[in-house]
Write an enzyme that holds these catalytic residues in place. Structure first.
Site, PDB file in Angstrom:
ATOM      1  N   GLU A  37       0.923  -1.107  -0.216  1.00  0.00           N
ATOM      2  CA  GLU A  37      -0.169   0.053   0.054  1.00  0.00           C
ATOM      3  C   GLU A  37       0.928   1.119   0.049  1.00  0.00           C
ATOM      4  O   GLU A  37       1.613   1.530   1.121  1.00  0.00           O
ATOM      5  CB  GLU A  37      -0.827  -0.054   1.408  1.00  0.00           C
ATOM      6  CG  GLU A  37      -1.721  -1.163   1.430  1.00  0.00           C
ATOM      7  CD  GLU A  37      -2.883  -1.182   0.383  1.00  0.00           C
ATOM      8  OE1 GLU A  37      -3.270  -0.045  -0.217  1.00  0.00           O
ATOM      9  OE2 GLU A  37      -3.597  -2.088   0.292  1.00  0.00           O
ATOM     10  N   GLU A  81      -6.727  -3.231   1.447  1.00  0.00           N
ATOM     11  CA  GLU A  81      -6.875  -3.424   2.782  1.00  0.00           C
ATOM     12  C   GLU A  81      -8.393  -3.113   3.138  1.00  0.00           C
ATOM     13  O   GLU A  81      -9.033  -2.547   2.259  1.00  0.00           O
ATOM     14  CB  GLU A  81      -6.182  -2.524   3.577  1.00  0.00           C
ATOM     15  CG  GLU A  81      -4.615  -3.116   3.420  1.00  0.00           C
ATOM     16  CD  GLU A  81      -3.576  -2.658   4.518  1.00  0.00           C
ATOM     17  OE1 GLU A  81      -3.534  -1.469   4.757  1.00  0.00           O
ATOM     18  OE2 GLU A  81      -2.916  -3.282   4.869  1.00  0.00           O
TER      19      GLU A  81
END
Ligand code: NAD
Length: 485
Positions: free
Chosen positions: A232, A446
């Site tokens: 990420e 996520e």
């Protein structure tokens, strides 16, 4: 052992804590302890694991003020934003706990008789996590709660700028009943993180941080073994403002999106792509609001904008602004570091608006990670969307318009993981997937119901109770054969 200090970025003389600089040997020990604890944890029924996670959410909610104050003190986020960071962890705990009593896989009818097919999930073992400083409670929660629900042990290397927050989070988990060894926190800079990423005992690596670091971590992790690696990374988020937009709304969104958390969110608004008909008024109003923001100690209730995390961050941001001016941009407000009374030695950077930015300028392409808004004037909707998509990042984007067709065309065309209509580029909610396209990540998301995927492996199960050999794709009509017999 060599130690390092975590300091309050608003008052660098205030030492939040002193932590060991762990090395590869310490990572070995941490992985071994987490792996030993994981074996029992994985035997607990999923709903029992979920109950512990819900308990951790309750403890964090109970101690929200204490957590929020530490986030403000260690990461420099103003109190209201620090509280949001903590609330995200509470919400995540309850959301993940709910998943512990939800479907854990699929059942699918078999093409053969007397045969069952289903999927389940199995833990990866130990998950290695490397996290940034800017969401020092929320990001560990996005990773640790789903990883625990999936039955894993955890070794986490938090940012060197937020070790105390991670320790407090881990302590709440232990208080809630997570076995003491199941979550291991290792501290330091690149060395323990790099060792964790390539450790043979680690079944998955979950990294959040900048693109250059993420690339290094992923390349090393994949070279040394088969494991899940989720990334990420950064953003270069754009807000598109069309000529029919509600400008009051756009001003509020731009000020919050660009200068909230001193521009140090992965989803911060960094480019304002505005129609020339409204650019003058919009920019004037944003400039006025930006220049009125109160910079100060994030723990003072009256502060709007806290410091940037370090002096070197401020220097990097200043160098990017200077390069933008060299390339032809104009500083409409801000532009450099500022001194704040009572915060000697802290790095404050003035909320900055740059006009006259072109898509090819560095400031329009690279993540600044500071309170800097680059204004680009673009007339056509298609051209504006092309500019949105012209960068290597793909995290978040916003479009402000009252024209439903334009809004939906933008939603379709924008190549980011998250798109907002008439809302700023920041403000993700945890039941929905979070992450980005292109160099912002590697396809994982996520949060949301699929947030567990990076921490578990699907297992497909076939049970044949026919008592004979049945061949999929070959014996596709077993009942017909039975009838002819
Ligand atoms: P960073 O990349 O500097 O550090 C992240 C982590 O990596 C830290 O724990 C650091 O110690 C560790 N690290 C540093 N060098 C390493 C190496 N060689 N090998 C392994 N690990 C190493 O990032 P940061 O400054 O802490 O955070 C800011 C960045 O994170 C920004 O780019 C921001 O956009 C991004 N971010 C992304 C998200 C997201 O969900 N997409 C969320 C928050 C922040």
């Amino acid at each position: 052992m060599t130690t390092f200090r975590s300091v309050n970025p608003a008052r660098p003389d205030d030492v939040v804590g002193e932590y060991p600089q762990h090395g590869a040997g310490d990572v070995d020990d941490a992985v071994a302890r987490a792996a030993a604890a994981q074996r029992d944890w994985a035997r607990r029924p999923v709903p029992a694991r979920a109950d512990v996670i819900a308990g951790a959410g309750g403890i964090i909610a109970r101690d929200k003020d204490r957590f929020g104050d530490l986030v403000a003190r260690e990461a420099g986020k103003i109190l209201v934003e620090a509280g949001g960071d903590v609330q995200e962890a509470v919400d995540m705990a309850y959301f993940v706990a709910g998943q512990g009593r939800s479907a854990w896989g699929e059942t699918v009818p078999s093409e053969l008789g007397d045969k069952l097919c289903w999927t389940t999930r199995q833990p990866v073992g130990v998950v290695g996590m490397i996290t940034p400083w800017n969401f020092p409670i929320a990001i560990p929660s996005w990773k640790i709660f789903p990883a625990l629900l999936a039955g894993n042990g955890v070794v986490i290397k938090p940012s060197e700028h937020a070790p105390a927050c991670c320790e407090l989070f881990a302590a709440a988990c232990v208080e809630a009943g997570v076995p003491a060894d199941l979550i291991q926190v290792v501290h330091g800079f690149a060395e323990p993180a790099a060792a964790l990423a390539v450790h043979p005992g680690v079944g998955a690596v979950s990294f959040t941080g900048s693109v250059p670091t993420g690339r290094k971590v992923a390349a090393a992790a994949m070279e040394t073994g088969p494991r899940v690696v989720s990334l990420e990374l950064g953003g270069k988020n754009a807000m598109v403002v069309r000529p029919d937009a509600d400008l009051d709304l756009a001003v509020d969104g731009a000020v919050f999106g660009a200068f909230g958390t001193s521009g140090q969110r992965c989803t911060s608004t960094s480019r304002l792509i505005v129609h020339p008909d409204v650019a003058g008024e919009l920019v004037d109003r944003i400039v006025k609001r930006a220049s009125e923001l109160r910079l100060g100690d994030p723990r003072d209730q009256g502060t709007d904008v806290g410091p940037v995390i370090t002096g070197s961050s401020s220097e990097r941001i200043g160098a990017m602004v200077a390069a933008a001016v060299d390339e032809g941009a104009t500083v409409a407000t801000g532009g450099g570091p500022v001194e704040v009374e009572g915060c000697a030695g802290a790095a404050f950077f003035a909320p900055t608006v740059l006009t006259g930015v072109r898509p090819e300028h560095r400031i329009a392409r690279e993540e600044v990670f500071g309170p800097v808004l680059a204004v680009l004037e673009v007339a056509g909707l298609d051209e504006a969307l092309e500019v949105v998509n012209s960068v290597e990042y793909g995290l978040s984007a916003a479009v402000y318009t009252r024209d439903i067709s334009a809004a939906l065309r933008a939603v379709d065309a924008i190549d980011t993981g998250i798109v907002y209509v008439n809302a700023p580029t920041i403000g993700a909610e945890i039941p929905l997937p979070f992450g980005g396209t292109k160099h912002t990540g590697n396809g994982f998301r996520e949060a949301g119901t699929r947030g567990i995927e990076q921490f578990s492996q699907p297992k497909t199960v076939y049970v044949d109770y026919s008592g004979r050999l049945q061949k999929a794709q070959i014996d596709t009509h077993p009942l017909r054969e039975d009838e002819s017999a």
